[in-house]
Enzyme design. Sequence first.
Site, mmCIF file in Angstrom:
data_model
loop_
_atom_site.group_PDB
_atom_site.id
_atom_site.type_symbol
_atom_site.label_atom_id
_atom_site.label_comp_id
_atom_site.label_asym_id
_atom_site.label_seq_id
_atom_site.Cartn_x
_atom_site.Cartn_y
_atom_site.Cartn_z
ATOM 1 N N GLY A 44 0.848 -1.188 0.000
ATOM 2 C CA GLY A 44 0.000 0.000 0.000
ATOM 3 C C GLY A 44 0.883 1.237 0.000
ATOM 4 O O GLY A 44 2.034 1.185 0.438
ATOM 5 N N GLN A 49 3.214 9.871 0.992
ATOM 6 C CA GLN A 49 4.466 9.110 1.091
ATOM 7 C C GLN A 49 5.368 9.338 -0.122
ATOM 8 O O GLN A 49 6.542 8.951 -0.109
ATOM 9 C CB GLN A 49 4.183 7.616 1.242
ATOM 10 C CG GLN A 49 3.594 7.241 2.603
ATOM 11 C CD GLN A 49 3.410 5.741 2.728
ATOM 12 O OE1 GLN A 49 2.468 5.179 2.181
ATOM 13 N NE2 GLN A 49 4.335 5.075 3.412
ATOM 14 N N CYS A 92 6.280 -0.176 7.560
ATOM 15 C CA CYS A 92 5.860 1.040 6.861
ATOM 16 C C CYS A 92 6.983 1.501 5.939
ATOM 17 O O CYS A 92 8.141 1.583 6.354
ATOM 18 C CB CYS A 92 5.530 2.130 7.884
ATOM 19 S SG CYS A 92 5.063 3.691 7.132
ATOM 20 N N LEU A 93 6.645 1.802 4.697
ATOM 21 C CA LEU A 93 7.653 2.244 3.731
ATOM 22 C C LEU A 93 8.318 3.546 4.154
ATOM 23 O O LEU A 93 9.431 3.835 3.735
ATOM 24 C CB LEU A 93 7.002 2.418 2.351
ATOM 25 C CG LEU A 93 6.496 1.117 1.690
ATOM 26 C CD1 LEU A 93 5.650 1.442 0.467
ATOM 27 C CD2 LEU A 93 7.652 0.210 1.317
ATOM 28 N N HIS A 134 -4.161 1.766 7.733
ATOM 29 C CA HIS A 134 -2.767 2.234 7.745
ATOM 30 C C HIS A 134 -2.619 3.446 6.807
ATOM 31 O O HIS A 134 -2.007 4.455 7.173
ATOM 32 C CB HIS A 134 -1.840 1.087 7.327
ATOM 33 C CG HIS A 134 -0.380 1.423 7.331
ATOM 34 N ND1 HIS A 134 0.516 0.862 8.222
ATOM 35 C CD2 HIS A 134 0.356 2.270 6.556
ATOM 36 C CE1 HIS A 134 1.731 1.365 7.990
ATOM 37 N NE2 HIS A 134 1.664 2.206 6.978
ATOM 38 N N GLU A 135 -3.179 3.340 5.613
ATOM 39 C CA GLU A 135 -3.045 4.437 4.640
ATOM 40 C C GLU A 135 -3.861 5.661 5.046
ATOM 41 O O GLU A 135 -3.409 6.801 4.874
ATOM 42 C CB GLU A 135 -3.453 3.982 3.230
ATOM 43 C CG GLU A 135 -2.663 2.806 2.663
ATOM 44 C CD GLU A 135 -1.160 2.932 2.778
ATOM 45 O OE1 GLU A 135 -0.641 4.059 2.888
ATOM 46 O OE2 GLU A 135 -0.488 1.897 2.770
ATOM 47 N N HIS A 138 -1.867 7.606 7.370
ATOM 48 C CA HIS A 138 -0.874 8.459 6.685
ATOM 49 C C HIS A 138 -1.497 9.768 6.228
ATOM 50 O O HIS A 138 -0.934 10.847 6.416
ATOM 51 C CB HIS A 138 -0.295 7.742 5.462
ATOM 52 C CG HIS A 138 0.861 6.845 5.779
ATOM 53 N ND1 HIS A 138 1.956 7.272 6.488
ATOM 54 C CD2 HIS A 138 1.099 5.539 5.486
ATOM 55 C CE1 HIS A 138 2.816 6.264 6.628
ATOM 56 N NE2 HIS A 138 2.316 5.202 6.026
HETATM 57 ZN ZN LIG Z 1 3.113 3.337 6.048
#
Ligand SMILES: [Zn+2]
Length: 179
Positions: A44, A49, A92-93, A134-135, A138
């Site tokens: 995702g 991000q 998490c990226l 999660h998104e 963000h």
């Molecule tokens: Zn993340």
Amino acid sequence: MALEIVHYGDPILRKVCKPVEDFSTLSPLLDDMFDTMYEANGIGLAANQVGVDLNLFVIDISDIESEGESIHIFINGKIMDSGGESWFEEGCLSLPEVRLEVKRPEFIEFKYQDESGKEHKQKIDGLLARAIQHEMDHLNGIFIVDRVSSAVKMGVQKELKMIKKGTVTRAKDRKALVF
Ligand SMILES: [Zn+2]
């Protein structure tokens, strides 16, 4: 084209993202976001991000837990209702090397628009519900480190400092699902 993923410490990850109003120009951004997510082995990715202040995110959980094809674009999403409880290890990226058990509602009622601007409302559970939450976090300026106890957060202070300094830019370990 894969874009650069911004990390913890960048102010764009701490703000509430703007709603999408012009749907006609989204296509190249969405393509780039999918490229970026796949290149980083994520499931995702939210627009902020990659440094874009817009309320949209992409998800691909195909082939995980035999979900089958499950590729999604969610725009101007809003969690209307939620219930239940589940724990799951998230990566998490934007927080390379950090892995945390995060408690979240098990199911959600989610309102969103697709890339043509059409509105949808859906009950969602399982991994997709988790990825959406999660998104959405963000897009509201929230990280997984804000979803755990202060004691657990203390345990990753060193990693957070290194990420802020730019020392860690990419996770070596790929065991957890990252989004
Ligand atoms: Zn993340």
